[in-house]
Design a protein around this motif. Sequence first.
Motif, PDB file in Angstrom:
ATOM      1  N   LEU A  13       0.831  -1.201   0.000  1.00 35.96           N
ATOM      2  CA  LEU A  13       0.000   0.000   0.000  1.00 35.96           C
ATOM      3  C   LEU A  13       0.870   1.257   0.000  1.00 35.96           C
ATOM      4  O   LEU A  13       0.588   2.213  -0.730  1.00 35.96           O
ATOM      5  N   ASN A  14       1.947   1.233   0.772  1.00 38.17           N
ATOM      6  CA  ASN A  14       2.878   2.369   0.782  1.00 38.17           C
ATOM      7  C   ASN A  14       3.550   2.548  -0.579  1.00 38.17           C
ATOM      8  O   ASN A  14       3.748   3.681  -1.036  1.00 38.17           O
ATOM      9  N   GLN A  15       3.899   1.451  -1.232  1.00 39.74           N
ATOM     10  CA  GLN A  15       4.511   1.536  -2.553  1.00 39.74           C
ATOM     11  C   GLN A  15       3.539   2.111  -3.585  1.00 39.74           C
ATOM     12  O   GLN A  15       3.936   2.886  -4.451  1.00 39.74           O
ATOM     13  N   ILE A  36      -8.478   1.594   1.266  1.00 36.03           N
ATOM     14  CA  ILE A  36      -8.762   1.346   2.685  1.00 36.03           C
ATOM     15  C   ILE A  36     -10.276   1.253   2.918  1.00 36.03           C
ATOM     16  O   ILE A  36     -10.739   0.386   3.665  1.00 36.03           O
ATOM     17  N   GLU A  37     -11.059   2.112   2.269  1.00 33.10           N
ATOM     18  CA  GLU A  37     -12.522   2.031   2.386  1.00 33.10           C
ATOM     19  C   GLU A  37     -13.040   0.693   1.877  1.00 33.10           C
ATOM     20  O   GLU A  37     -13.936   0.096   2.484  1.00 33.10           O
ATOM     21  N   GLU A  38     -12.474   0.216   0.764  1.00 29.09           N
ATOM     22  CA  GLU A  38     -12.894  -1.079   0.216  1.00 29.09           C
ATOM     23  C   GLU A  38     -12.588  -2.196   1.216  1.00 29.09           C
ATOM     24  O   GLU A  38     -13.394  -3.098   1.433  1.00 29.09           O
ATOM     25  N   VAL A  39     -11.412  -2.129   1.840  1.00 30.52           N
ATOM     26  CA  VAL A  39     -11.044  -3.129   2.852  1.00 30.52           C
ATOM     27  C   VAL A  39     -12.023  -3.075   4.016  1.00 30.52           C
ATOM     28  O   VAL A  39     -12.512  -4.107   4.481  1.00 30.52           O
ATOM     29  N   GLU A  40     -12.340  -1.885   4.498  1.00 33.32           N
ATOM     30  CA  GLU A  40     -13.260  -1.754   5.634  1.00 33.32           C
ATOM     31  C   GLU A  40     -14.663  -2.254   5.298  1.00 33.32           C
ATOM     32  O   GLU A  40     -15.375  -2.744   6.172  1.00 33.32           O
ATOM     33  N   THR A  78     -11.015 -12.861  12.333  1.00 36.00           N
ATOM     34  CA  THR A  78     -10.218 -11.815  11.699  1.00 36.00           C
ATOM     35  C   THR A  78     -10.277 -11.914  10.179  1.00 36.00           C
ATOM     36  O   THR A  78     -10.521 -12.973   9.606  1.00 36.00           O
ATOM     37  N   ILE A  79     -10.049 -10.769   9.579  1.00 31.96           N
ATOM     38  CA  ILE A  79      -9.857 -10.674   8.137  1.00 31.96           C
ATOM     39  C   ILE A  79      -8.431 -10.179   7.969  1.00 31.96           C
ATOM     40  O   ILE A  79      -8.098  -9.060   8.383  1.00 31.96           O
ATOM     41  N   GLU A  80      -7.576 -11.023   7.428  1.00 30.85           N
ATOM     42  CA  GLU A  80      -6.166 -10.692   7.298  1.00 30.85           C
ATOM     43  C   GLU A  80      -5.899 -10.245   5.858  1.00 30.85           C
ATOM     44  O   GLU A  80      -6.074 -11.022   4.922  1.00 30.85           O
ATOM     45  N   ILE A  81      -5.498  -8.994   5.689  1.00 31.93           N
ATOM     46  CA  ILE A  81      -5.191  -8.473   4.360  1.00 31.93           C
ATOM     47  C   ILE A  81      -3.805  -8.990   3.985  1.00 31.93           C
ATOM     48  O   ILE A  81      -2.803  -8.653   4.620  1.00 31.93           O
ATOM     49  N   LEU A  82      -3.775  -9.841   2.966  1.00 34.71           N
ATOM     50  CA  LEU A  82      -2.533 -10.500   2.576  1.00 34.71           C
ATOM     51  C   LEU A  82      -1.751  -9.709   1.532  1.00 34.71           C
ATOM     52  O   LEU A  82      -0.526  -9.695   1.549  1.00 34.71           O
ATOM     53  N   SER A  83      -2.482  -9.077   0.603  1.00 33.19           N
ATOM     54  CA  SER A  83      -1.796  -8.434  -0.505  1.00 33.19           C
ATOM     55  C   SER A  83      -2.690  -7.392  -1.170  1.00 33.19           C
ATOM     56  O   SER A  83      -3.907  -7.566  -1.243  1.00 33.19           O
ATOM     57  N   VAL A  84      -2.063  -6.328  -1.633  1.00 30.89           N
ATOM     58  CA  VAL A  84      -2.718  -5.339  -2.484  1.00 30.89           C
ATOM     59  C   VAL A  84      -1.824  -5.249  -3.709  1.00 30.89           C
ATOM     60  O   VAL A  84      -0.717  -4.726  -3.644  1.00 30.89           O
ATOM     61  N   ILE A  85      -2.286  -5.812  -4.804  1.00 36.15           N
ATOM     62  CA  ILE A  85      -1.426  -5.996  -5.969  1.00 36.15           C
ATOM     63  C   ILE A  85      -2.123  -5.488  -7.227  1.00 36.15           C
ATOM     64  O   ILE A  85      -3.348  -5.608  -7.357  1.00 36.15           O
ATOM     65  N   HIS A  86      -1.351  -4.920  -8.119  1.00 32.20           N
ATOM     66  CA  HIS A  86      -1.898  -4.450  -9.395  1.00 32.20           C
ATOM     67  C   HIS A  86      -2.425  -5.660 -10.156  1.00 32.20           C
ATOM     68  O   HIS A  86      -1.790  -6.722 -10.190  1.00 32.20           O
TER      69      HIS A  86
END
Length: 96
Positions: A13-15, A36-40, A78-86
């Motif tokens: 996400l920072n990248q 972040i809204e989509e994740v929430e 829990t919902i564990e966010i593993l990756s945010v990838i193009h």
Amino acid sequence: MRIIWTEKAEKQLNQIFEYIASDSSLYAHRTVGQIIEEVESILSHPRKGRMVPEYERDNIREVFHHPYRIIYLLKDETIEILSVIHGARLLPDDLK
């Protein structure tokens, strides 16, 4: 349920932010905020995302914020966010 971001997903996400910010910090903030809204939004319907075709596991799912795939693991409470990838990138064989 609660959301946990893995270190890998936070770094991705920072990248994304840094990449977009090199052209426009406004759009970088907007894009990351929308991700972040989509994740929430997953909290209200944890199974709303589709099963990730590459992994074929019912507990690994994904939602989209074009062009990004947000991949998450359903685990107990829990919902564990593993990756945010193009979306154009290939997923690794193992997400962890």
